[in-house]
Write a protein that holds these residues in place. Structure first.
Motif, PDB file in Angstrom:
ATOM      1  N   PRO C  85      -5.151  -3.341   0.172  1.00 19.28           N
ATOM      2  CA  PRO C  85      -3.891  -2.837   0.738  1.00 19.28           C
ATOM      3  C   PRO C  85      -3.077  -2.020  -0.265  1.00 19.28           C
ATOM      4  CG  PRO C  85      -3.899  -5.249   0.639  1.00 19.28           C
ATOM      5  CD  PRO C  85      -5.263  -4.795   0.268  1.00 19.28           C
ATOM      6  N   ILE C  86      -2.992  -2.512  -1.504  1.00 23.48           N
ATOM      7  CA  ILE C  86      -2.182  -1.780  -2.483  1.00 23.48           C
ATOM      8  C   ILE C  86      -2.811  -0.429  -2.797  1.00 23.48           C
ATOM      9  CG2 ILE C  86      -1.301  -1.803  -4.847  1.00 23.48           C
ATOM     10  CD1 ILE C  86      -0.999  -4.793  -4.631  1.00 23.48           C
ATOM     11  N   GLY C  89      -2.479   1.930   0.204  1.00 27.45           N
ATOM     12  CA  GLY C  89      -1.074   2.345   0.296  1.00 27.45           C
ATOM     13  C   GLY C  89      -0.733   3.373  -0.756  1.00 27.45           C
ATOM     14  N   ALA C  90      -1.147   3.103  -1.991  1.00 22.97           N
ATOM     15  CA  ALA C  90      -0.833   4.024  -3.078  1.00 22.97           C
ATOM     16  C   ALA C  90      -1.517   5.371  -2.857  1.00 22.97           C
ATOM     17  CB  ALA C  90      -1.268   3.419  -4.414  1.00 22.97           C
ATOM     18  N   LEU C  92      -2.315   6.688   0.035  1.00 22.67           N
ATOM     19  CA  LEU C  92      -1.596   7.378   1.110  1.00 22.67           C
ATOM     20  C   LEU C  92      -0.350   8.046   0.550  1.00 22.67           C
ATOM     21  CD1 LEU C  92      -1.795   4.852   4.079  1.00 22.67           C
ATOM     22  CD2 LEU C  92      -2.856   7.089   3.923  1.00 22.67           C
ATOM     23  N   PHE C  93       0.361   7.310  -0.302  1.00 22.54           N
ATOM     24  CA  PHE C  93       1.592   7.857  -0.850  1.00 22.54           C
ATOM     25  C   PHE C  93       1.316   9.093  -1.688  1.00 22.54           C
ATOM     26  CE2 PHE C  93       4.986   8.127  -4.004  1.00 22.54           C
ATOM     27  CZ  PHE C  93       6.090   8.138  -3.167  1.00 22.54           C
ATOM     28  N   THR C  94       0.342   8.987  -2.597  1.00 20.10           N
ATOM     29  CA  THR C  94       0.123  10.125  -3.495  1.00 20.10           C
ATOM     30  C   THR C  94      -0.440  11.324  -2.753  1.00 20.10           C
ATOM     31  OG1 THR C  94      -1.947   9.084  -4.131  1.00 20.10           O
ATOM     32  CG2 THR C  94      -0.156   8.918  -5.673  1.00 20.10           C
ATOM     33  N   VAL C 157      -6.953  -5.927 -10.273  1.00 18.57           N
ATOM     34  CA  VAL C 157      -6.419  -4.841 -11.092  1.00 18.57           C
ATOM     35  C   VAL C 157      -7.537  -3.872 -11.465  1.00 18.57           C
ATOM     36  CG1 VAL C 157      -5.177  -4.281 -13.200  1.00 18.57           C
ATOM     37  CG2 VAL C 157      -4.697  -6.415 -12.016  1.00 18.57           C
ATOM     38  N   LEU C 160      -8.631  -1.614  -8.484  1.00 19.69           N
ATOM     39  CA  LEU C 160      -7.569  -0.833  -7.835  1.00 19.69           C
ATOM     40  C   LEU C 160      -7.793   0.681  -7.955  1.00 19.69           C
ATOM     41  CD1 LEU C 160      -4.884  -1.057  -6.325  1.00 19.69           C
ATOM     42  CD2 LEU C 160      -3.722  -1.019  -8.524  1.00 19.69           C
ATOM     43  N   MET C 164      -8.342   3.370  -4.869  1.00 16.57           N
ATOM     44  CA  MET C 164      -7.429   4.503  -4.713  1.00 16.57           C
ATOM     45  C   MET C 164      -8.165   5.830  -4.734  1.00 16.57           C
ATOM     46  SD  MET C 164      -3.871   4.008  -6.767  1.00 16.57           S
ATOM     47  CE  MET C 164      -3.120   5.591  -6.438  1.00 16.57           C
TER      48      MET C 164
END
Lengths: 284, 248, 301
Positions: C85-86, C89-90, C92-94, C157, C160, C164
């Motif tokens: 999820p993180i 989400g990250a 999508l944001f970037t 970590v 991640l 991404m």
């Protein structure tokens, strides 16, 4: 207005995820740097390890890691060039090309400890090399082969067709086209891929711990058989398990900082080319 | 001029970094008219269209100066709800961009999130929009099929239906027929003529004959001192007759 | 003469390319073949019981890999549950919201984060994470901070950046024209993400998750340092959160231990270790293949 609030909420939520990711990098680098900084000195780089890492420097660990990296590069370069040429020039069949690509994808996914086990069986036991720098370099070279090959393949694929057509139109044989057009144009891809691969190889412990590296007592290797090297990642790995004799602590963090610096420098050097590639892709 | 123009552009300029794209553009688009923009490529006509519904915002590094009034209100107002503006000023691109889902879902793509009509009336809305775009008879039996299976000409009319479903007051059309064959082009031109009076259309075209056929008024663009600007405005017949040949 | 010379060159480059390519392919095939061949004794000894057996006592010649498979899956599930999820989400944001100028620094951090060696993660796990987890688990009275949870958090970590980067790749496959068309219809940027980008990138994002899971399953060093390496941990009842607070063992951490060196002298014991390697390879490779398939079908149209 509900749509606007949903939008704001979504941006904030995903933004927090991105901030978390960046914060993690900062946290990691800061954690290592703040503890390791004090250990760094000229003699730390040039000195020999003493008192099980509690004193002295990491000279031979650094040298050992560099020997492994050089061997890995020497292993992966010819193999990657060969694979890229076979993929880009000699294989005309689309299906076979995809097969090569799939093979590289699978190899890229293989857990690094399995390379170690493989090397242990073949080199350490069957060939009777014992622990040897050469085994480590060969394994690391095999491990980073997909990274280097894919980078080369992408570069060759991005060469404008008209270069090749023009060269072929001049009646040049394939070998000349390869040497005078394809290879010079794709060296950048080789360099980028190698830097990325070496960044990964420099930090790996699993493939070399049973095959190439020991904790103490090795210097510059003289032959192949029974010629282990010291290395930075294994040094950190062993000391981390005996955690924390405060005396060794500072030096341990220092070694971790040096390793991190080495790896991040290699990644950063490969970065401009990668970003260019990504941004170009974003525009289309 | 008796009624206020629906779009009133006053000395509009657009720059991309140091490079000017448009300079000193002034136009008044009367409500219900079909207003043509002609001129060579690269003169900034598409950029002007994208200013009208602020799609320029999505291109980084473009700076807009001057004023652009939509029904008397400034479009480049910080507090303006841009998404609401875009439902009132729809746009049709050169290449039809259909979404990889069914014909029905495509028609309702913009209307559904608006939630103006209750769910159960959405099919009726879709039918209405498809009829207005003269596509209903061709697709009424395959509303559930992927829109990507339609021909390019049908896809372009689907895009028009999609815009019409949000009931826009203005429709911006950026060379909507340049990717189409003559028959599909004729269908679109016919539609534009049908829209005239009920909706305002701003049409960018390379084809002067097309401008003569469908436009009430035309603005001709040219590059002056390194930036695009309007060099002539008037009824379709007169402007295009005098204009030098401008590619196509 | 010149012709002859030239012809000689043609075959040299071509022959060398093919030879080296086949050498590389041979090495890969040899690795798989070796794992299959060298693990035969344990399959003959324990049969499917090697996979389902809950006990591993090599002196008694009892070899059951189930607790290690369990540990591997639990650790990877924790890692994925957090990182997916993180990371998505990250990404999508970037790639959807961040202006290009800010996107570069985030991308750079990401590439760097991906490069941090696993032994460094392990070190941080020992120094920082282990203590935090111990404090966090205080109410359940853990024996130490070395738990499956600790390993899972550390792995989260580590994978991640993979989640991404691969998610961003998938999002980049969505045509810009479609985003523009949707914005032109008056959809908000979030609606464009939810209705245009995500549905179309979904296979690619699933592939990203699977490939990251593969990486989590195979990670050795960092997990080794914080997982506790406790053999024969089997949960009862099977579905309980309790094991998260206890030490455990994963396939990779077992292979990284001293037992690998001890085992070589004893053919059966060694074949059991190689059997673990084979199971790990099979798990990871099937995920890789599935992921590659999804990514390809994603790029096809």
């Amino acid at each position: 207005m509900r749509r606007k609030s949903v939008h704001r909420l979504f941006v904030v939520a995903t933004g927090l995820c991105a901030v978390a990711a960046v914060a993690l990098l900062v946290l990691i680098v800061w954690s290592i740097a703040s503890r390791g900084w004090a250990a760094l000195s000229w003699s730390f780089f040039t000195g020999h390890m003493r008192e099980v890492g509690a004193d002295g420097g990491i000279f031979h660990n650094l040298i050992g890691t560099l020997i492994l990296l050089a061997t890995a590069a020497a292993t992966s370069t010819p193999l990657a060039l060969a694979i890229a040429l076979v993929h880009g020039v000699y294989l005309r069949h689309h299906r076979l090309r995809r097969f090569v690509g799939l093979g590289l994808t699978i190899l890229n996914g293989v857990p690094s400890i399995l390379f170690g086990l493989f090397g242990m069986i073949v080199f350490v036991q069957w060939l009777g090399w014992g622990k040897s720098w050469l085994t480590g370099g060969l394994l690391l070279g095999l491990m980073i082969l997909p990274t280097v090959s894919v980078s080369l393949i992408e570069r060759i694929a991005s060469l404008p067709d008209r270069y090749l057509e023009a060269a072929a139109g001049l009646g040049l044989p394939t070998s000349r086209i390869i040497r005078s057009v394809i290879l010079p144009q794709s060296l950048g891809g080789l360099l980028t891929g190698s830097l990325l691969g070496l960044a990964r190889a420099a930090g790996e412990t699993a493939p070399i711990m049973f095959t190439a590296t020991i904790f103490a007592g090795a210097t510059i290797p003289q032959g192949i058989k029974e010629s282990p090297v010291l290395s930075l990642p294994y040094h950190i790995f062993v000391l981390a398990q005996d955690s924390f004799d405060p005396a060794a602590g500072g030096r341990l963090w220092g070694a971790a900082l040096v390793l991190l610096g080495l790896v991040l420098t290699l990644s950063l050097a490969a970065l401009p080319a990668r970003l260019r590639l990504h941004e170009e892709a974003h525009d289309t | 001029m008796t009624p206020d123009p629906i779009l009133h552009i006053q000395s509009l300029g657009v720059t991309a970094g140091p490079r000017p794209l448009l300079r000193g553009v002034s136009l008044a688009v009367p409500e219900g008219s079909v207003f043509g923009l002609i001129g060579p490529s690269g003169v900034g006509k598409s950029t002007l269209l994208k200013c009208c519904n602020r799609l320029v915002d999505l291109t980084p590094a473009l700076r807009v100066t001057g004023t652009l009034l939509f029904r008397g209100a400034p479009v480049f107002d910080r507090r303006l709800d841009v998404d609401a503006l875009r439902t009132r000023i729809g746009i049709l691109f050169q290449q039809p961009a259909v979404f990889p889902c069914s014909v029905l879902a495509n028609v309702l793509f913009g209307a559904r999130p608006l939630a103006r009509v209750p769910r159960r009336e959405l099919p009726a809305l879709a039918e209405h929009a498809l009829r207005e775009a003269a596509l209903w008879h061709e697709v009424k039996d395959r509303l559930d099929q992927p829109a990507t299976r339609l021909s390019v000409g049908q896809q372009q009319r689907l895009c028009l239906a999609r815009t019409l479903a949000t009931d826009p007051e203005v429709i911006l059309m950026d060379e909507p027929t340049s990717a189409l064959d003559p028959q599909a082009t004729e269908a679109i031109e016919h539609l534009i003529l049908r829209l005239r009076g009920r909706r305002t259309v701003m049409l960018v075209t390379h084809n002067r004959a097309q401008a003569r056929r469908v436009c009430d008024a035309v603005a001709r663009f040219a590059v002056v001192d390194g930036a695009g600007t309007v060099v002539e405005t008037g009824p379709a017949g007169t402007v295009t007759a005098d204009a030098p040949e401008t590619g196509g | 003469m010149a012709m002859e010379h030239r012809r000689g060159r043609v075959s040299l480059i071509k022959a060398a390319s093919w030879a080296f390519t086949l050498l590389a392919a041979g090495a890969v095939v040899a690795m798989v073949g070796l794992f299959v061949w060298q693990s035969r004794p344990v399959w003959r000894h324990a049969g499917w019981g090697f996979l389902s057996g809950r006990e591993w006592f090599y002196r008694q010649e009892i070899f059951g890999a189930a607790p290690m498979i369990y540990g591997t899956l639990v650790v990877a599930a924790v890692a994925l549950g957090l990182a997916a999820p993180i990371g998505i989400g990250a990404a999508l944001f970037t790639s959807e919201f961040l202006p290009r100028r800010l996107r570069i620094p985030v991308k750079v951090s990401l590439e760097l984060l991906a490069g941090v060696p696993s032994v460094v993660y392990g070190l941080l796990g020992i120094l920082l994470l282990r203590g935090w987890v111990y404090d966090l688990l205080e109410p359940w009275e853990p024996l130490s901070g070395d738990t499956l949870l600790t390993a899972g958090l550390l792995l989260a970590v580590m994978i991640l950046p993979t989640v991404m980067t691969l998610t961003e790749d998938a999002l980049r496959g969505v045509p810009a024209a479609q985003r523009l068309a949707a914005r032109g219809l008056g959809l908000t940027a979030t609606e464009v993400v939810l209705r245009v980008s995500l549905p179309q990138a979904a296979p690619g994002i699933l592939a990203a998750v699977l490939l990251s899971l593969g990486r989590a399953l195979g990670e050795m060093i960092a997990v080794f340092l914080v997982v506790g390496r406790q053999d024969n941990q089997w949960p009862s009842p099977l579905l309980t959160l309790r094991p998260l607070t206890e030490a455990g063992q994963t396939l990779a951490s077992k292979l990284g231990g001293a037992e690998t060196n001890i085992a070589y002298g004893d053919p059966l014991h060694w074949s059991a270790m190689v059997g673990l390697a084979l199971v790990l390879l099979a798990l990871v490779t099937s995920l890789t293949l599935l992921g590659a398939r999804l990514r390809r079908s994603d790029h096809a149209p």
